[in-house]
Write a protein that holds these residues in place. Structure first.
Motif, PDB file in Angstrom:
ATOM      1  N   ASP A   5       0.836  -1.206   0.000  1.00  0.00           N
ATOM      2  CA  ASP A   5       0.000   0.000   0.000  1.00  0.00           C
ATOM      3  C   ASP A   5       0.871   1.257   0.000  1.00  0.00           C
ATOM      4  OD1 ASP A   5      -2.393  -1.548   0.177  1.00  0.00           O
ATOM      5  OD2 ASP A   5      -2.065  -1.732   2.343  1.00  0.00           O
ATOM      6  N   VAL A   6       1.956   1.226   0.771  1.00  0.00           N
ATOM      7  CA  VAL A   6       2.898   2.349   0.815  1.00  0.00           C
ATOM      8  C   VAL A   6       3.487   2.578  -0.580  1.00  0.00           C
ATOM      9  CG1 VAL A   6       5.111   3.166   1.743  1.00  0.00           C
ATOM     10  CG2 VAL A   6       3.448   2.046   3.262  1.00  0.00           C
ATOM     11  N   LEU A   7       3.857   1.494  -1.244  1.00  0.00           N
ATOM     12  CA  LEU A   7       4.416   1.602  -2.598  1.00  0.00           C
ATOM     13  C   LEU A   7       3.447   2.314  -3.525  1.00  0.00           C
ATOM     14  CD1 LEU A   7       5.890  -1.993  -2.916  1.00  0.00           C
ATOM     15  CD2 LEU A   7       7.221   0.114  -2.873  1.00  0.00           C
ATOM     16  N   THR A   8       2.179   1.954  -3.435  1.00  0.00           N
ATOM     17  CA  THR A   8       1.160   2.560  -4.307  1.00  0.00           C
ATOM     18  C   THR A   8       0.886   4.006  -3.929  1.00  0.00           C
ATOM     19  OG1 THR A   8       0.135   0.396  -4.648  1.00  0.00           O
ATOM     20  CG2 THR A   8      -1.214   2.332  -5.122  1.00  0.00           C
ATOM     21  N   LEU A   9       0.587   4.242  -2.653  1.00  0.00           N
ATOM     22  CA  LEU A   9       0.221   5.587  -2.213  1.00  0.00           C
ATOM     23  C   LEU A   9       1.342   6.606  -2.413  1.00  0.00           C
ATOM     24  CD1 LEU A   9      -1.620   4.656   1.103  1.00  0.00           C
ATOM     25  CD2 LEU A   9      -2.678   5.674  -0.932  1.00  0.00           C
ATOM     26  N   ALA A  10       2.569   6.198  -2.128  1.00  0.00           N
ATOM     27  CA  ALA A  10       3.710   7.125  -2.191  1.00  0.00           C
ATOM     28  C   ALA A  10       4.459   7.033  -3.521  1.00  0.00           C
ATOM     29  CB  ALA A  10       4.667   6.856  -1.034  1.00  0.00           C
ATOM     30  N   ARG A  11       3.943   6.249  -4.441  1.00  0.00           N
ATOM     31  CA  ARG A  11       4.621   6.035  -5.739  1.00  0.00           C
ATOM     32  C   ARG A  11       6.095   5.679  -5.497  1.00  0.00           C
ATOM     33  NH1 ARG A  11       2.373  11.323  -8.405  1.00  0.00           N
ATOM     34  NH2 ARG A  11       4.588  11.731  -8.561  1.00  0.00           N
ATOM     35  N   ALA A  12       6.284   4.744  -4.587  1.00  0.00           N
ATOM     36  CA  ALA A  12       7.631   4.361  -4.151  1.00  0.00           C
ATOM     37  C   ALA A  12       8.093   3.080  -4.831  1.00  0.00           C
ATOM     38  CB  ALA A  12       7.640   4.180  -2.631  1.00  0.00           C
ATOM     39  N   ARG A  13       9.372   2.775  -4.611  1.00  0.00           N
ATOM     40  CA  ARG A  13       9.966   1.531  -5.107  1.00  0.00           C
ATOM     41  C   ARG A  13      11.025   1.088  -4.108  1.00  0.00           C
ATOM     42  NH1 ARG A  13      12.629   5.633  -7.427  1.00  0.00           N
ATOM     43  NH2 ARG A  13      14.862   5.436  -7.835  1.00  0.00           N
ATOM     44  N   PHE A  14      11.277  -0.211  -4.085  1.00  0.00           N
ATOM     45  CA  PHE A  14      12.330  -0.742  -3.221  1.00  0.00           C
ATOM     46  C   PHE A  14      13.690  -0.404  -3.816  1.00  0.00           C
ATOM     47  CE2 PHE A  14       8.881  -3.633  -1.949  1.00  0.00           C
ATOM     48  CZ  PHE A  14       8.997  -3.567  -0.574  1.00  0.00           C
ATOM     49  N   VAL A  15      14.641  -0.062  -2.946  1.00  0.00           N
ATOM     50  CA  VAL A  15      16.029   0.156  -3.385  1.00  0.00           C
ATOM     51  C   VAL A  15      16.964  -0.826  -2.700  1.00  0.00           C
ATOM     52  CG1 VAL A  15      15.763   2.575  -4.055  1.00  0.00           C
ATOM     53  CG2 VAL A  15      16.386   2.016  -1.691  1.00  0.00           C
ATOM     54  N   SER A  16      16.405  -1.714  -1.898  1.00  0.00           N
ATOM     55  CA  SER A  16      17.203  -2.745  -1.246  1.00  0.00           C
ATOM     56  C   SER A  16      16.721  -4.108  -1.718  1.00  0.00           C
ATOM     57  CB  SER A  16      17.076  -2.646   0.276  1.00  0.00           C
ATOM     58  OG  SER A  16      15.758  -2.946   0.682  1.00  0.00           O
ATOM     59  N   ALA A  17      17.556  -5.103  -1.517  1.00  0.00           N
ATOM     60  CA  ALA A  17      17.183  -6.460  -1.905  1.00  0.00           C
ATOM     61  C   ALA A  17      16.127  -7.022  -0.963  1.00  0.00           C
ATOM     62  CB  ALA A  17      18.417  -7.357  -1.920  1.00  0.00           C
TER      63      ALA A  17
END
Length: 120
Positions: A5-17
């Motif tokens: 949900d955080v990824l969607t709401l904040a238009r985020a992406r993972f930068v760690s494995a």
């Protein structure tokens, strides 16, 4: 709220494995001054920051943070990412500002963290 949900709401992406989209975060807190963060109950919370240094990871470890979200499209240096992976804390980033990121997460249902002494 799940990290998905955080990824969607904040238009985020993972930068760690350490990608854990099903990981639950119970609340959120935003700060660039890590001494401020230590005054709040950040256990199982999402720490939103623009401070892209190993210090944010050490603070997250001490406070038992669930995940770290960098704002303004910052990418932490390799030593910070390595430390986060060693500890098991997922690292995300978003191009949004801290203000917009927090607004989106709050409007999406993520509550704020409470002060350690029980006062908001």
């Amino acid at each position: 709220m799940r990290l998905s949900d955080v990824l969607t709401l904040a238009r985020a992406r993972f930068v760690s494995a350490n990608e854990s989209p099903n990981l639950e975060v119970r609340a959120g807190f935003a700060a660039d001054l890590m001494s401020d963060a230590l005054r709040y109950d950040l256990s199982d919370a999402l720490l939103v920051s623009g401070l892209a240094t190993p210090q944010v990871v050490r603070t997250a470890e001490m406070a038992d943070v669930a995940a770290i979200l960098m704002v303004r499209d910052k990418i932490p240096p390799p030593e910070a990412l390595d430390l986060a992976e060693e500890i098991g804390i997922p690292f995300l980033t978003t191009e949004l500002t801290m203000f917009e990121t927090c607004g989106r997460l709050f409007a999406g249902g993520l509550p704020p963290c409470e002060r350690c002494n029980g006062h908001k």
